[in-house]
Design a protein around this motif. Structure first.
Motif, PDB file in Angstrom:
ATOM      1  N   LYS A  95       0.814  -1.213   0.000  1.00  0.00           N
ATOM      2  CA  LYS A  95       0.000   0.000   0.000  1.00  0.00           C
ATOM      3  C   LYS A  95       0.849   1.265   0.000  1.00  0.00           C
ATOM      4  O   LYS A  95       0.343   2.346  -0.287  1.00  0.00           O
ATOM      5  CB  LYS A  95      -0.923  -0.006   1.217  1.00  0.00           C
ATOM      6  N   SER A  96       2.128   1.146   0.334  1.00  0.00           N
ATOM      7  CA  SER A  96       3.012   2.311   0.370  1.00  0.00           C
ATOM      8  C   SER A  96       4.449   1.828   0.365  1.00  0.00           C
ATOM      9  O   SER A  96       4.726   0.618   0.400  1.00  0.00           O
ATOM     10  CB  SER A  96       2.745   3.147   1.632  1.00  0.00           C
ATOM     11  N   ARG A  97       5.363   2.786   0.369  1.00  0.00           N
ATOM     12  CA  ARG A  97       6.793   2.456   0.368  1.00  0.00           C
ATOM     13  C   ARG A  97       7.214   1.705   1.626  1.00  0.00           C
ATOM     14  O   ARG A  97       8.196   0.966   1.615  1.00  0.00           O
ATOM     15  CB  ARG A  97       7.604   3.737   0.243  1.00  0.00           C
ATOM     16  N   ASP A  98       6.498   1.914   2.729  1.00  0.00           N
ATOM     17  CA  ASP A  98       6.852   1.279   3.994  1.00  0.00           C
ATOM     18  C   ASP A  98       6.203  -0.085   4.182  1.00  0.00           C
ATOM     19  O   ASP A  98       6.543  -0.802   5.127  1.00  0.00           O
ATOM     20  CB  ASP A  98       6.443   2.174   5.169  1.00  0.00           C
ATOM     21  N   ASP A  99       5.284  -0.426   3.281  1.00  0.00           N
ATOM     22  CA  ASP A  99       4.539  -1.670   3.444  1.00  0.00           C
ATOM     23  C   ASP A  99       5.334  -2.831   2.842  1.00  0.00           C
ATOM     24  O   ASP A  99       4.998  -3.381   1.792  1.00  0.00           O
ATOM     25  CB  ASP A  99       3.170  -1.552   2.779  1.00  0.00           C
ATOM     26  N   TRP A 100       6.393  -3.187   3.515  1.00  0.00           N
ATOM     27  CA  TRP A 100       7.189  -4.337   3.085  1.00  0.00           C
ATOM     28  C   TRP A 100       7.953  -4.904   4.270  1.00  0.00           C
ATOM     29  O   TRP A 100       8.222  -4.222   5.244  1.00  0.00           O
ATOM     30  CB  TRP A 100       8.156  -3.956   1.964  1.00  0.00           C
ATOM     31  N   THR A 101       8.273  -6.167   4.168  1.00  0.00           N
ATOM     32  CA  THR A 101       9.137  -6.839   5.124  1.00  0.00           C
ATOM     33  C   THR A 101       9.849  -7.956   4.379  1.00  0.00           C
ATOM     34  O   THR A 101       9.484  -8.295   3.257  1.00  0.00           O
ATOM     35  CB  THR A 101       8.330  -7.411   6.313  1.00  0.00           C
ATOM     36  N   TRP A 102      10.875  -8.521   4.971  1.00  0.00           N
ATOM     37  CA  TRP A 102      11.575  -9.611   4.303  1.00  0.00           C
ATOM     38  C   TRP A 102      10.639 -10.787   4.101  1.00  0.00           C
ATOM     39  O   TRP A 102       9.768 -11.066   4.946  1.00  0.00           O
ATOM     40  CB  TRP A 102      12.796 -10.054   5.117  1.00  0.00           C
ATOM     41  N   TRP A 103      10.810 -11.483   2.996  1.00  0.00           N
ATOM     42  CA  TRP A 103       9.952 -12.628   2.662  1.00  0.00           C
ATOM     43  C   TRP A 103       9.998 -13.675   3.774  1.00  0.00           C
ATOM     44  O   TRP A 103       8.993 -14.316   4.083  1.00  0.00           O
ATOM     45  CB  TRP A 103      10.411 -13.227   1.333  1.00  0.00           C
ATOM     46  N   HIS A 104      11.179 -13.828   4.376  1.00  0.00           N
ATOM     47  CA  HIS A 104      11.337 -14.734   5.511  1.00  0.00           C
ATOM     48  C   HIS A 104      12.444 -14.144   6.386  1.00  0.00           C
ATOM     49  O   HIS A 104      13.367 -13.527   5.877  1.00  0.00           O
ATOM     50  CB  HIS A 104      11.728 -16.143   5.019  1.00  0.00           C
ATOM     51  N   PRO A 105      12.368 -14.330   7.701  1.00  0.00           N
ATOM     52  CA  PRO A 105      13.407 -13.757   8.575  1.00  0.00           C
ATOM     53  C   PRO A 105      14.826 -14.194   8.219  1.00  0.00           C
ATOM     54  O   PRO A 105      15.792 -13.495   8.553  1.00  0.00           O
ATOM     55  CB  PRO A 105      13.013 -14.268   9.970  1.00  0.00           C
ATOM     56  N   SER A 106      14.972 -15.317   7.541  1.00  0.00           N
ATOM     57  CA  SER A 106      16.308 -15.822   7.203  1.00  0.00           C
ATOM     58  C   SER A 106      16.934 -15.112   6.002  1.00  0.00           C
ATOM     59  O   SER A 106      18.126 -15.311   5.740  1.00  0.00           O
ATOM     60  CB  SER A 106      16.242 -17.324   6.905  1.00  0.00           C
TER      61      SER A 106
END
Length: 446
Positions: free
Chosen positions: A99-110
C-alpha cells in the motif's frame, strides 16, 4: 471579555495555529538515512545500486567465481539473481499488493543472513523485477522503497536492483533486456557472469497452487531463467531448503523450436518457377497471411530488387488508396506491384481480382503459411529484438491476430488467380539471432 476570547483576538489574523507535536522519527522512518543511488538508464528501466559490489570482492578470493581480472583476462563472478516481490520481500500489512513504500518486510526472517552468507562467499546479488503499474503515485512509492530496502540490508552487503517499467519492451521478463544490461556492465568492468554457478530465484514458476499455497501469478521468472541459461529455483527451495515444488517443466508457452518440422518444410510451394518476374510486363502480386508472418521481409528480399512497387495499407491508410495507388502504378507507369496486406478473405481479395481484370494484367497470390502462434511470437520478437538494419516495428495488439484468424478464408485459384503459391516461414538471421528468436517472449495482453 473572557480571557480565552481576548487571547484569540490578540493573535494576528495571519498567524497559524500552534504546531502539532511531531511523532518520533522511529515511527515515521525518518530516522533511517536513505542509502543507494539511481543509475542512468532507459526511461523504461530503473537501475538502483546500494554499495559497489566490485570494490567489495574479497582480496583473498582466487577462484573463477569472483577473482579480479589478471593479465587482461576476464574472470567470472557467480551472481544470485532474485525477483523482488514475493521472493526477497512481501507486503508487511498482509495484502496482496503493498500500500506504500513502507509496506514491506523480508519474505522470511532468514533472508538477510542468507544474503550475508552469499556475499561472504564472493557472490554478487542482483534483483531483476517486473514493475509497470501506470499510476504515477504507485511508481513513485516503489522507487522510494528501494533506499528503504538498502537500509535494511546486512552491513556492507552490496545490492543491485533493476526493474522494468514497461509491459511491452525488451526489459520485461521473460525478455532478457535487464540481464543484458548487467552482462554489459560486468564486461565493462572486466568480468564475465559465471552462468554455470549463478542462479535465478523467483516465485513466478507457474505453480498451480495447493491448499493454503495459492497459485503463482505466472511463470515469467522460470521462463526468464531458461532464456538466459540460469538454474532456476523458488524462494522456498533457496532460502528454506524445501524440495522442488511441482510446476510444468518445461513451462507452458510457445517457442519456435516447439514447431519441430518448421525448418524441414520447403520455403516455397511449388518451387519450380521464379518467385518474382524478371520481365517488365506489369502484374499484381497479392500477399495473404497474418501480421508478422514475414510478408514485408519476403518483399524486400525477392520483389524489391526486381522493380516491384510496394502497396501497403499500413502506409497508405485505406484500401481505396491502395487500389488507386496500384492502378496508377500499373496503368500509368507500367509497373509491377505487390499488395502487402493480410487479405484474409474472399471479399477483400475480390477487389484486387477485379482491378487485375480491369487492367488486363495477371494476378498471382502468395499465401504465407505461418501458424498464428508463431506470428504472435514474431510480433514480439521484431518489436523488441529486430536487427538494427530492419525497419522498427511497433508491437501489435493481440486483436490483430485473433481477428485475422476468425475472418480467414482459404484462398483458391477459382477466385480468379493465375497462380497460388505457399510460403512457409523460415527464420533468416545469424545463429545468435536465431537463439534469441527461439526464446520465450513476453505475452502481451490479449
Amino acid at each position: 471579555m473572557p480571557v480565552a476570547k481576548r487571547a484569540a483576538e490578540s493573535r494576528d489574523a495571519n498567524d497559524s495555529a500552534p504546531p502539532a507535536k511531531k511523532p518520533h522519527p522511529f515511527f515515521t522512518g525518518a530516522a533511517q538515512k536513505a542509502l543507494g543511488d539511481f543509475q542512468p538508464s532507459s526511461p523504461s528501466l530503473i537501475h538502483f545500486t546500494h554499495l559497489d559490489a566490485f570494490s567489495s570482492i574479497p582480496a583473498g578470493l582466487t577462484s573463477d567465481a569472483g577473482s579480479a581480472p589478471q593479465n587482461g583476462r576476464s574472470k567470472k563472478i557467480a551472481i544470485s539473481f532474485y525477483d523482488l516481490d514475493g521472493t526477497l520481500i512481501k507486503p508487511r500489512l498482509g495484502g496482496q499488493f503493498p500500500k506504500s513504500r513502507d509496506d514491506w518486510t523480508w519474505w522470511h526472517p532468514s533472508v538477510p543472513s542468507y544474503l550475508q552468507k552469499e556475499h561472504e562467499a564472493g557472490r554478487h546479488l542482483v534483483v531483476i523485477s517486473n514493475q509497470g503499474d501506470p499510476r504515477e503515485k504507485i511508481k513513485s512509492e516503489w522507487r522510494a522503497k528501494l533506499p528503504l530496502i538498502a537500509v535494511k540490508m546486512p552491513k556492507d552487503v552490496p545490492l543491485r536492483i533493476l526493474a522494468a517499467l514497461s509491459k511491452n519492451d525488451i526489459y520485461r521478463k521473460p525478455n532478457i533486456g535487464m540481464y543484458e544490461v548487467v552482462q554489459q556492465l560486468y564486461r565493462f568492468k572486466g568480468y564475465d557472469i559465471d552462468l554455470e554457478n549463478s542462479v535465478f530465484v523467483g516465485d513466478a514458476a507457474g505453480r498451480a497452487g495447493k491448499g493454503a499455497q495459492g497459485k503463482d501469478h505466472g511463470d515469467t521468472d522460470y521462463k526468464f531463467a531458461l532464456n538466459v541459461g540460469l538454474r532456476f529455483v523458488t524462494p522456498e527451495e533457496h532460502f528454506l531448503g524445501h524440495p522442488r515444488p511441482h510446476f510444468p517443466e518445461p513451462p507452458i508457452g510457445f517457442k519456435p523450436s516447439k514447431l519441430a518440422t518448421l525448418s524441414k518444410l520447403p520455403h516455397i510451394v511449388p518451387s519450380h518457377t521464379p518467385i518474382a518476374s524478371t520481365s517488365s510486363t506489369p502484374e499484381i502480386v497479392l500477399f495473404v497471411g497474418p501480421p508478422a508472418s514475414g510478408k514485408s521481409s519476403f518483399f524486400r528480399k525477392h520483389f524489391a530488387p526486381n522493380g516491384y512497387q510496394h502497396i501497403n495499407q499500413d502506409t497508405l491508410g485505406t484500401r481505396d488508396r491502395c487500389l488507386r495507388a496500384a492502378e496508377a502504378a500499373v496503368a500509368k507507369e507500367g509497373k509491377k506491384v505487390v499488395v502487402d496486406n493480410t487479405n484474409r478473405n474472399r471479399e477483400t481479395r475480390a477487389h484486387w481480382i477485379r482491378l487485375a481484370s480491369k487492367l488486363d494484367v495477371p494476378i498471382r497470390l502468395f499465401h504465407f503459411l505461418c501458424p498464428i502462434e508463431l506470428a504472435k511470437h514474431n510480433n514480439v520478437y521484431r518489436a523488441c529484438y529486430a536487427p538494427p538494419d530492419d525497419p522498427p516495428r511497433d508491437l501489435l495488439p493481440m486483436m490483430a491476430f485473433t481477428s485475422y484468424a476468425s475472418a480467414f478464408e482459404q484462398p483458391h485459384k477459382d477466385e480468379g488467380f493465375d497462380e497460388i503459391r505457399g510460403v512457409n516461414f523460415h527464420f533468416e538471421g545469424s545463429e545468435a539471432e536465431r537463439r534469441r528468436w527461439d526464446m520465450y517472449m513476453l505475452e502481451p495482453r490479449r
